[in-house]
Scaffold this active site. Sequence first.
Site, PDB file in Angstrom:
ATOM      1  N   TYR A  98       9.460  18.831  -2.713  1.00 47.90           N
ATOM      2  CA  TYR A  98       9.905  17.716  -3.407  1.00 47.90           C
ATOM      3  C   TYR A  98      11.067  16.935  -2.367  1.00 47.90           C
ATOM      4  O   TYR A  98      11.951  17.997  -2.336  1.00 47.90           O
ATOM      5  CB  TYR A  98      10.734  17.442  -4.472  1.00 47.90           C
ATOM      6  CG  TYR A  98      10.728  16.848  -5.709  1.00 47.90           C
ATOM      7  CD1 TYR A  98       9.691  15.444  -5.395  1.00 47.90           C
ATOM      8  CD2 TYR A  98      12.472  15.882  -5.174  1.00 47.90           C
ATOM      9  CE1 TYR A  98      10.381  14.257  -5.588  1.00 47.90           C
ATOM     10  CE2 TYR A  98      12.704  15.125  -5.514  1.00 47.90           C
ATOM     11  CZ  TYR A  98      11.193  13.570  -5.915  1.00 47.90           C
ATOM     12  OH  TYR A  98      12.144  12.635  -6.166  1.00 47.90           O
ATOM     13  N   HIS A 102     -17.431 -17.473  16.289  1.00 45.36           N
ATOM     14  CA  HIS A 102     -16.223 -18.461  16.974  1.00 45.36           C
ATOM     15  C   HIS A 102     -15.816 -19.048  16.229  1.00 45.36           C
ATOM     16  O   HIS A 102     -15.370 -20.273  17.167  1.00 45.36           O
ATOM     17  CB  HIS A 102     -16.505 -17.903  18.626  1.00 45.36           C
ATOM     18  CG  HIS A 102     -17.511 -16.929  19.249  1.00 45.36           C
ATOM     19  ND1 HIS A 102     -16.545 -16.267  19.689  1.00 45.36           N
ATOM     20  CD2 HIS A 102     -18.337 -16.259  19.516  1.00 45.36           C
ATOM     21  CE1 HIS A 102     -17.001 -15.469  20.637  1.00 45.36           C
ATOM     22  NE2 HIS A 102     -18.450 -15.629  19.706  1.00 45.36           N
ATOM     23  N   ASN A 127      10.338  16.986 -11.212  1.00 45.06           N
ATOM     24  CA  ASN A 127       9.014  16.705  -9.703  1.00 45.06           C
ATOM     25  C   ASN A 127       7.821  17.358  -9.515  1.00 45.06           C
ATOM     26  O   ASN A 127       7.308  16.045  -9.033  1.00 45.06           O
ATOM     27  CB  ASN A 127       9.716  17.995  -8.931  1.00 45.06           C
ATOM     28  CG  ASN A 127      11.156  17.638  -8.216  1.00 45.06           C
ATOM     29  OD1 ASN A 127      11.778  17.288  -8.365  1.00 45.06           O
ATOM     30  ND2 ASN A 127      11.633  19.205  -7.498  1.00 45.06           N
ATOM     31  N   LYS A 159      -2.130 -35.667  -1.436  1.00 45.66           N
ATOM     32  CA  LYS A 159      -2.590 -34.308  -0.767  1.00 45.66           C
ATOM     33  C   LYS A 159      -2.420 -33.429  -2.557  1.00 45.66           C
ATOM     34  O   LYS A 159      -2.518 -33.848  -2.847  1.00 45.66           O
ATOM     35  CB  LYS A 159      -0.927 -33.641  -0.448  1.00 45.66           C
ATOM     36  CG  LYS A 159      -0.646 -33.958   1.016  1.00 45.66           C
ATOM     37  CD  LYS A 159      -2.119 -33.942   2.119  1.00 45.66           C
ATOM     38  CE  LYS A 159      -1.704 -32.035   2.443  1.00 45.66           C
ATOM     39  NZ  LYS A 159      -0.785 -31.225   2.780  1.00 45.66           N
ATOM     40  N   GLU A 182      -4.399 -20.228  -0.399  1.00 51.88           N
ATOM     41  CA  GLU A 182      -3.378 -19.616   1.252  1.00 51.88           C
ATOM     42  C   GLU A 182      -2.274 -17.938   0.227  1.00 51.88           C
ATOM     43  O   GLU A 182      -2.452 -17.947   1.165  1.00 51.88           O
ATOM     44  CB  GLU A 182      -2.390 -21.215   0.774  1.00 51.88           C
ATOM     45  CG  GLU A 182      -2.883 -21.748   2.013  1.00 51.88           C
ATOM     46  CD  GLU A 182      -2.884 -23.702   1.190  1.00 51.88           C
ATOM     47  OE1 GLU A 182      -0.997 -23.569   2.997  1.00 51.88           O
ATOM     48  OE2 GLU A 182      -2.316 -24.163   0.731  1.00 51.88           O
ATOM     49  N   SER A 200       1.992 -32.681  -3.088  1.00 51.37           N
ATOM     50  CA  SER A 200       3.215 -32.451  -2.315  1.00 51.37           C
ATOM     51  C   SER A 200       4.196 -33.565  -3.195  1.00 51.37           C
ATOM     52  O   SER A 200       4.073 -34.253  -3.287  1.00 51.37           O
ATOM     53  CB  SER A 200       2.321 -32.893  -1.236  1.00 51.37           C
ATOM     54  OG  SER A 200       3.631 -33.988  -0.169  1.00 51.37           O
ATOM     55  N   LYS A 216       7.920   3.931  -5.691  1.00 50.56           N
ATOM     56  CA  LYS A 216       7.131   3.028  -6.720  1.00 50.56           C
ATOM     57  C   LYS A 216       7.170   2.060  -6.720  1.00 50.56           C
ATOM     58  O   LYS A 216       6.289   1.331  -6.468  1.00 50.56           O
ATOM     59  CB  LYS A 216       8.863   3.302  -7.815  1.00 50.56           C
ATOM     60  CG  LYS A 216       9.255   4.934  -7.690  1.00 50.56           C
ATOM     61  CD  LYS A 216       7.793   5.542  -8.705  1.00 50.56           C
ATOM     62  CE  LYS A 216       8.380   6.642  -9.112  1.00 50.56           C
ATOM     63  NZ  LYS A 216       9.208   7.372  -8.048  1.00 50.56           N
TER      64      LYS A 216
HETATM   65  N1  ARG Z   1      13.065   9.718  -9.973  1.00 44.37           N
HETATM   66  C1  ARG Z   1      12.898  11.651  -9.353  1.00 44.37           C
HETATM   67  C2  ARG Z   1      11.534   9.932  -7.824  1.00 44.37           C
HETATM   68  O1  ARG Z   1      11.214   9.338  -8.697  1.00 44.37           O
HETATM   69  C3  ARG Z   1      11.982  11.673  -9.732  1.00 44.37           C
HETATM   70  C4  ARG Z   1      12.121  12.809  -9.502  1.00 44.37           C
HETATM   71  C5  ARG Z   1      13.419  13.417  -9.025  1.00 44.37           C
HETATM   72  N2  ARG Z   1      13.453  15.370  -9.159  1.00 44.37           N
HETATM   73  C6  ARG Z   1      15.068  15.868  -8.564  1.00 44.37           C
HETATM   74  N3  ARG Z   1      15.041  17.354  -8.295  1.00 44.37           N
HETATM   75  N4  ARG Z   1      15.957  14.753  -8.869  1.00 44.37           N
HETATM   76  O2  ARG Z   1      10.910  10.917  -7.651  1.00 44.37           O
END
Ligand code: ARG
Length: 463
Positions: free
Chosen positions: A321, A160, A114, A287, A294, A281, A329
């Site tokens: 946690y 505008h 954690n 084009k 874009e 295109s 991620k």
């Molecule tokens: N892979 C977990 C995350 O990205 C790491 C921490 C996991 N901790 C746990 N007690 N399961 O958050």
Amino acid sequence: MSAAPRKPWGGRFAEPTNAFVERFTASVGLDQRLAHHDIMGSIAHARMLARVGVLTDAEAGAIVAGLEGIETDIVEGRFTWQVALEDVHMNIESALVQRIGEVGKKLHTARSRNDQVATDVRLWLRDEIDAIDGQLRETMAALIERAEREAGTLMPGFTHLQTAQPITFGHHLLAWFEMLARDRERFQDCRRRVNVMPLGAAALAGTSFPIDRIYTAQLLGFDRPTENSLDAVSDRDFAIEFVAAAALLMTHFSRMAEELVLWSSVQFGFISLADTWCTGSSIMPQKKNPDVPELLRGKTGRVNGHLVALLTLMKAQPLAYNKDNQEDKEPLFDTVDTVRDSLTAFAGMLPGLIVHAERMRESARAGFATATDLADYLVRHGLPFRDAHEVVGQAVRRGVETGRDLAAFTLDELRSFSPLIGEDVFAVLTLEGSVNARDHLGGTAPRQVRAAAARARARLDNT
Ligand code: ARG
């Protein structure tokens, strides 16, 4: 087939994990990206444990050497990531034990995944913020340089999307610079809150070992350790505010990209993008499409989405946690990738930008861009602004009816709207007269644009 790897937390379990659950709970496919920073954090942790006497120097030395070997394996593509080992942390820890034996099992003393993951993400994001800062800086320097070259290039300014008043292209480019300058400040400010070390919070309550968090923080270049262990493992504000800053940056890029798309159309014809930076295109031979701007505009959507995803991820989490956090991620990584590619795209587009100054100028002539200048002229000759506005409005109406610009009127015609008008009015009605008159701090006069560019450069040199 090799036997399934033993999970570091396996002791409590009588039966193996369900195969779907293993896949569903694993994050290693994504978080292996944190490997370098995970190893960095582990090395600092091991050194600290030796310093306080929890590990011997020999034990810490073996762990550090083992981790360095693993890093080399990863860099050279020799490392096998295993979903059964769930995440980057357990993959590396288990490889360490395989590599150096029993002593490897001591690394996880006084820490938890954690505080480990919170530390890794912060270390990683700090490096990405620094890389983004460098890219932003280069892009801003390129804008200043271009603005200086275009300080006297006339174009219509819009409100505008209707012709408003003449401006200089350099002034427009420096408006973009200001947007990016605020973005850069936001990232730099966010970095101060990223650069705080969660390690030592362990699972949530701290650890019973005599750790020295200030020492670990110093080893890792953190400004300080976090103050509260519960907050340390649960806080993802730093990621959210990074993505918020990124969303604003992308919003700015989207607005700039929109202008580039408009300006490069035949209808505007203000600029052309380099051939190397456009695509064609498959059906329409004529084009040359501005795909890059874009996409810059379009990619804003995904970053905005990531911001909402992270806010929603956090909104009802009790302390401390929760596994929910593993979902941080993908949005965070994709935000970084999108921002960095967008910076490359925008900066790469600038040098090849061809400015059609004559066309810009011609366009600025249309649409009575100097009508405000005529009103200001009348004010300087004693007419209250509202009356001047009315008089010029009538002159413009005549211009619309007869298809002529104000500058094309004879002096007598102009005087029929107001006897205050004299021969000197024609200087005021030119595009140059109009922009040169806006000669104050923040104004569009070429002289001011050059001064603003010089100040911008000094700001960039000092930060
Ligand atoms: N892979 C977990 C995350 O990205 C790491 C921490 C996991 N901790 C746990 N007690 N399961 O958050």
